[in-house]
Design a protein around this motif. Structure first.
Motif, mmCIF file in Angstrom:
data_model
loop_
_atom_site.group_PDB
_atom_site.id
_atom_site.type_symbol
_atom_site.label_atom_id
_atom_site.label_comp_id
_atom_site.label_asym_id
_atom_site.label_seq_id
_atom_site.Cartn_x
_atom_site.Cartn_y
_atom_site.Cartn_z
ATOM 1 N N VAL A 70 -68.551 40.769 93.041
ATOM 2 C CA VAL A 70 -69.516 40.659 91.943
ATOM 3 C C VAL A 70 -68.875 39.905 90.778
ATOM 4 O O VAL A 70 -67.834 40.308 90.269
ATOM 5 C CB VAL A 70 -69.991 42.048 91.474
ATOM 6 N N ARG A 71 -69.504 38.812 90.385
ATOM 7 C CA ARG A 71 -69.003 38.033 89.260
ATOM 8 C C ARG A 71 -69.831 38.361 88.023
ATOM 9 O O ARG A 71 -71.061 38.315 88.060
ATOM 10 C CB ARG A 71 -69.108 36.535 89.557
ATOM 11 N N PRO A 72 -69.192 38.704 86.917
ATOM 12 C CA PRO A 72 -69.954 38.955 85.687
ATOM 13 C C PRO A 72 -70.650 37.688 85.217
ATOM 14 O O PRO A 72 -70.195 36.566 85.478
ATOM 15 C CB PRO A 72 -68.882 39.401 84.690
ATOM 16 N N THR A 73 -71.749 37.851 84.522
ATOM 17 C CA THR A 73 -72.478 36.720 83.964
ATOM 18 C C THR A 73 -72.060 36.510 82.515
ATOM 19 O O THR A 73 -71.940 37.470 81.749
ATOM 20 C CB THR A 73 -73.994 36.940 84.022
ATOM 21 N N VAL A 74 -71.829 35.256 82.148
ATOM 22 C CA VAL A 74 -71.447 34.909 80.782
ATOM 23 C C VAL A 74 -72.348 33.787 80.289
ATOM 24 O O VAL A 74 -72.514 32.763 80.964
ATOM 25 C CB VAL A 74 -69.976 34.463 80.702
ATOM 26 N N LEU A 128 -78.962 37.356 75.239
ATOM 27 C CA LEU A 128 -78.940 38.788 74.960
ATOM 28 C C LEU A 128 -78.660 39.622 76.199
ATOM 29 O O LEU A 128 -78.121 40.733 76.090
ATOM 30 C CB LEU A 128 -80.276 39.213 74.338
ATOM 31 N N ASN A 129 -78.993 39.110 77.387
ATOM 32 C CA ASN A 129 -78.888 39.921 78.594
ATOM 33 C C ASN A 129 -77.655 39.645 79.447
ATOM 34 O O ASN A 129 -77.366 40.397 80.382
ATOM 35 C CB ASN A 129 -80.147 39.728 79.454
ATOM 36 N N ALA A 130 -76.903 38.579 79.151
ATOM 37 C CA ALA A 130 -75.691 38.289 79.919
ATOM 38 C C ALA A 130 -74.667 39.405 79.719
ATOM 39 O O ALA A 130 -74.652 40.088 78.691
ATOM 40 C CB ALA A 130 -75.109 36.953 79.479
ATOM 41 N N ASP A 131 -73.782 39.566 80.703
ATOM 42 C CA ASP A 131 -72.721 40.561 80.562
ATOM 43 C C ASP A 131 -71.829 40.245 79.366
ATOM 44 O O ASP A 131 -71.389 41.145 78.648
ATOM 45 C CB ASP A 131 -71.864 40.611 81.826
ATOM 46 N N GLY A 132 -71.547 38.967 79.150
ATOM 47 C CA GLY A 132 -70.726 38.545 78.023
ATOM 48 C C GLY A 132 -71.307 37.307 77.372
ATOM 49 O O GLY A 132 -71.982 36.503 78.024
ATOM 50 N N LEU A 133 -71.051 37.149 76.076
ATOM 51 C CA LEU A 133 -71.458 35.954 75.335
ATOM 52 C C LEU A 133 -70.217 35.299 74.763
ATOM 53 O O LEU A 133 -69.424 35.958 74.081
ATOM 54 C CB LEU A 133 -72.411 36.314 74.192
ATOM 55 N N GLY A 177 -73.311 47.056 71.399
ATOM 56 C CA GLY A 177 -72.111 47.237 72.201
ATOM 57 C C GLY A 177 -71.980 46.246 73.331
ATOM 58 O O GLY A 177 -71.288 46.523 74.323
ATOM 59 N N ARG A 178 -72.599 45.072 73.199
ATOM 60 C CA ARG A 178 -72.573 44.045 74.246
ATOM 61 C C ARG A 178 -71.483 43.031 73.907
ATOM 62 O O ARG A 178 -71.483 42.441 72.819
ATOM 63 C CB ARG A 178 -73.919 43.341 74.337
ATOM 64 N N PRO A 179 -70.562 42.750 74.828
ATOM 65 C CA PRO A 179 -69.381 41.949 74.507
ATOM 66 C C PRO A 179 -69.677 40.520 74.051
ATOM 67 O O PRO A 179 -70.534 39.826 74.599
ATOM 68 C CB PRO A 179 -68.601 41.947 75.822
#
Length: 219
Positions: free
Chosen positions: A10-14, A48-53, A84-86
């Protein structure tokens, strides 16, 4: 390189915020190499919905703040941090998180996530351009495994004094990393969901990729 995710396969979304700043494509490629699925975007839902920005930034403090505000970026960054979203800021994307910046006598209000002033470095040679060491705290996450490595800087301005008043916050104090060019300046901050680096991890070779992988691992 450390694995950026604890879930196999699983790759996080940025989301890399596209608000008109330069140097975005090298940032996209670096985060992809570090282990994420990356989208360069100015779409609110994606941001707003990505794992990281990731918020890049080059040029003048005032120009970056103006472009961020015009694109909705300042509002989106604030919403992510509040939830609390990175978020990871780079270079001027790091600087605008502080209270204000002063360039050529002009003061510009920043985002105010951290108290402090971005001002000209007190050094004989400017810009500060090239590789430099940093001094991270012992409990760092971003610099885990690369504490003694060198990172690539290109800037003439920075935060010379850390002004965070822990007495007004019940939360864990931010972790501050320092570097030196003529004088000490803040090279990075880790503060819960919000992190930022004055240097360019995407231009910092294997050490920069490891730092980005460490950030992805925290998502």
């Amino acid at each position: 390189m450390a694995s950026p995710t604890s879930v196999p396969g699983v790759r996080p979304t940025v989301a890399v915020l596209d608000y008109g700043s330069g140097n975005v494509h090298s940032a996209v490629r670096a985060v992809e190499r570090a282990g994420a699925t990356v989208e360069l975007t100015d779409d609110a839902d994606t941001v707003l919905n990505a794992d990281g920005l990731l918020v890049p930034g080059v040029g003048a403090f005032s120009a970056v703040m103006e472009a961020l505000a015009a694109s909705g970026g300042t509002r989106w960054i604030g919403r992510r941090v509040a939830g609390g979203r990175p978020v990871l800021g780079i270079c001027v994307g790091h600087q605008v998180l502080f209270d204000e910046g002063v360039e050529h006598g002009v003061r510009t209000e920043g985002m105010g996530e951290w108290p402090g002033l971005v001002e000209e470095l007190q050094a004989d040679v400017l810009p500060h351009m090239g590789w430099n060491t940093v001094r991270p705290p012992e409990d760092t996450v971003l610099f885990r495994g690369v504490e003694d490595e060198r990172f690539y800087f290109v800037h003439s301005y920075g935060v010379l004094r850390w002004q965070f008043d822990q007495s007004i916050s019940a939360m864990k104090p931010p972790q501050v990393t320092w570097a030196h060019h003529g004088t000490d300046f803040v090279a990075a901050v880790e503060n819960g969901p919000l992190s930022a680096t004055q240097f360019h991890p995407e231009k910092s070779g294997d050490a920069g990729l490891q730092l980005l992988a460490n950030w992805l691992g925290s998502l």
